[in-house]
Design an enzyme around this catalytic site. Structure first.
Site, PDB file in Angstrom:
ATOM      1  N   ARG A   1       0.835  -1.212   0.000  1.00  0.00           N
ATOM      2  CA  ARG A   1       0.000   0.000   0.000  1.00  0.00           C
ATOM      3  C   ARG A   1       0.872   1.266   0.000  1.00  0.00           C
ATOM      4  NH1 ARG A   1      -2.243  -3.769  -0.448  1.00  0.00           N
ATOM      5  NH2 ARG A   1      -2.113  -2.993  -2.566  1.00  0.00           N
TER       6      ARG A   1
ATOM      7  N   GLY B   1     -17.374  11.297  -0.190  1.00  0.00           N
ATOM      8  CA  GLY B   1     -16.840  10.016  -0.629  1.00  0.00           C
ATOM      9  C   GLY B   1     -16.869   8.909   0.388  1.00  0.00           C
ATOM     10  N   THR B   2     -17.975   8.782   1.105  1.00  0.00           N
ATOM     11  CA  THR B   2     -18.066   7.717   2.090  1.00  0.00           C
ATOM     12  C   THR B   2     -19.437   7.066   2.014  1.00  0.00           C
ATOM     13  OG1 THR B   2     -18.110   7.188   4.463  1.00  0.00           O
ATOM     14  CG2 THR B   2     -18.648   9.443   3.842  1.00  0.00           C
ATOM     15  N   SER B   3     -19.478   5.782   2.319  1.00  0.00           N
ATOM     16  CA  SER B   3     -20.726   5.021   2.269  1.00  0.00           C
ATOM     17  C   SER B   3     -21.633   5.308   3.460  1.00  0.00           C
ATOM     18  CB  SER B   3     -20.405   3.530   2.238  1.00  0.00           C
ATOM     19  OG  SER B   3     -19.748   3.144   3.443  1.00  0.00           O
TER      20      SER B   3
ATOM     21  N   HIS C   1      -8.200   6.703  11.142  1.00  0.00           N
ATOM     22  CA  HIS C   1      -7.809   5.293  11.039  1.00  0.00           C
ATOM     23  C   HIS C   1      -6.305   5.077  10.906  1.00  0.00           C
ATOM     24  CE1 HIS C   1     -12.149   4.526   9.445  1.00  0.00           C
ATOM     25  NE2 HIS C   1     -12.098   4.621  10.760  1.00  0.00           N
TER      26      HIS C   1
ATOM     27  N   ASN D   1      -9.262   8.115   5.611  1.00  0.00           N
ATOM     28  CA  ASN D   1      -8.210   7.595   4.733  1.00  0.00           C
ATOM     29  C   ASN D   1      -6.867   7.583   5.457  1.00  0.00           C
ATOM     30  OD1 ASN D   1     -10.161   7.458   2.757  1.00  0.00           O
ATOM     31  ND2 ASN D   1      -9.641   9.457   1.900  1.00  0.00           N
ATOM     32  N   VAL D   2      -6.050   6.590   5.128  1.00  0.00           N
ATOM     33  CA  VAL D   2      -4.736   6.489   5.754  1.00  0.00           C
ATOM     34  C   VAL D   2      -3.637   7.065   4.867  1.00  0.00           C
ATOM     35  CG1 VAL D   2      -5.413   4.521   7.174  1.00  0.00           C
ATOM     36  CG2 VAL D   2      -4.405   4.113   4.920  1.00  0.00           C
ATOM     37  N   ASP D   3      -4.016   7.554   3.679  1.00  0.00           N
ATOM     38  CA  ASP D   3      -3.014   8.172   2.806  1.00  0.00           C
ATOM     39  C   ASP D   3      -2.693   9.589   3.286  1.00  0.00           C
ATOM     40  OD1 ASP D   3      -4.768  10.205   1.429  1.00  0.00           O
ATOM     41  OD2 ASP D   3      -5.788   8.411   0.685  1.00  0.00           O
TER      42      ASP D   3
END
Length: 226
Positions: A56, A171-173, A104, A87-89
């Site tokens: 990743r 951008g999230t469910s 996260h 997001n973890v980016d």
């Protein structure tokens, strides 16, 4: 200056080519999620988990912020913008956003197994770790909140949402908790927007912009700057 609090999910980075778990062809189809993203999985096979996050990181190194990331930076000219991301980016930071809270964890960081407060940022040329990696005498693990672990930054995130004059979800469910619960901390009368090409059901007082992150943020900016 009005405070905009923005909660971003995987759709924020999709246009940058970052693979998600849930989309068709996503990581769940390639890796059993509980093997690579859970506390039990890490205990059972730490070598697999290290290898998964090494991959990743290399993927992230090749990615670039997209127009949506830069659109959020532009909002800082007229608003006090605070970002809460699932997001973890590090694409928000690389685009130039000045306030980013990661719920996260962060992919480009690892932390000591014997002290969760000892965190190291990896160099671009040394992204790979193994169960035997030592940094300053510490064995390390990905600085990621695994399934089955608490989310340390959820309380600061809730406090931010309570302070928002405008709250935006991108951008999230709206199905991943506790992040999905942030909507319940919005003060009555706060403007709320939800940007997603396939939006989940939301309360009627949420203004839905049915678009991808970049286009949705452009439309939102036009609306707010009027």
């Amino acid at each position: 200056m009005k405070k905009i609090v923005i909660s971003t999910g995987a759709g924020m980075s999709a246009e940058s080519g970052i693979s998600t778990f849930r989309d068709a062809g996503g990581l769940w189809e390639k890796y059993p999620v509980m093997q690579v993203a859970s506390a039990d999985g890490f205990r059972a096979d730490p070598e697999l988990v290290h290898r998964f996050y090494n991959e990743r990181r290399h993927q992230l190194l090749d990615a670039r912020p997209n127009p949506g990331h830069y659109g959020l930076v532009d909002l800082e000219k007229n608003f006090d913008v605070r970002i809460i991301t699932q997001n973890v980016d590090d694409l928000h930071e690389r685009a130039g956003s000045s306030s980013v809270l990661h719920l996260h964890g962060e992919l480009m960081k690892v932390r000591a197994i014997d002290d969760e407060n000892t965190i190291f940022t990896l160099d671009a040329g040394k992204l790979d770790t193994t169960p035997d990696t030592l940094i300053e005498g510490h064995r390390v693990r990905p600085h990621i909140v695994f399934f089955q672990e608490a989310v340390p930054n959820i309380e600061p995130a809730c406090r931010l949402v309570e302070q928002a004059d405008i709250f935006v979800v991108i951008g999230t469910s709206m199905s991943v908790y506790p992040a999905a619960g942030l909507l319940s901390y919005v003060r009555p009368g706060t403007e709320v927007y939800y940007i997603d090409p396939n939006p989940a059901p939301v309360p009627e007082w949420v203004q839905v912009i049915k678009a991808g992150a970049s286009e949705g943020i452009r439309l939102l900016s036009e609306k707010l700057l009027k």
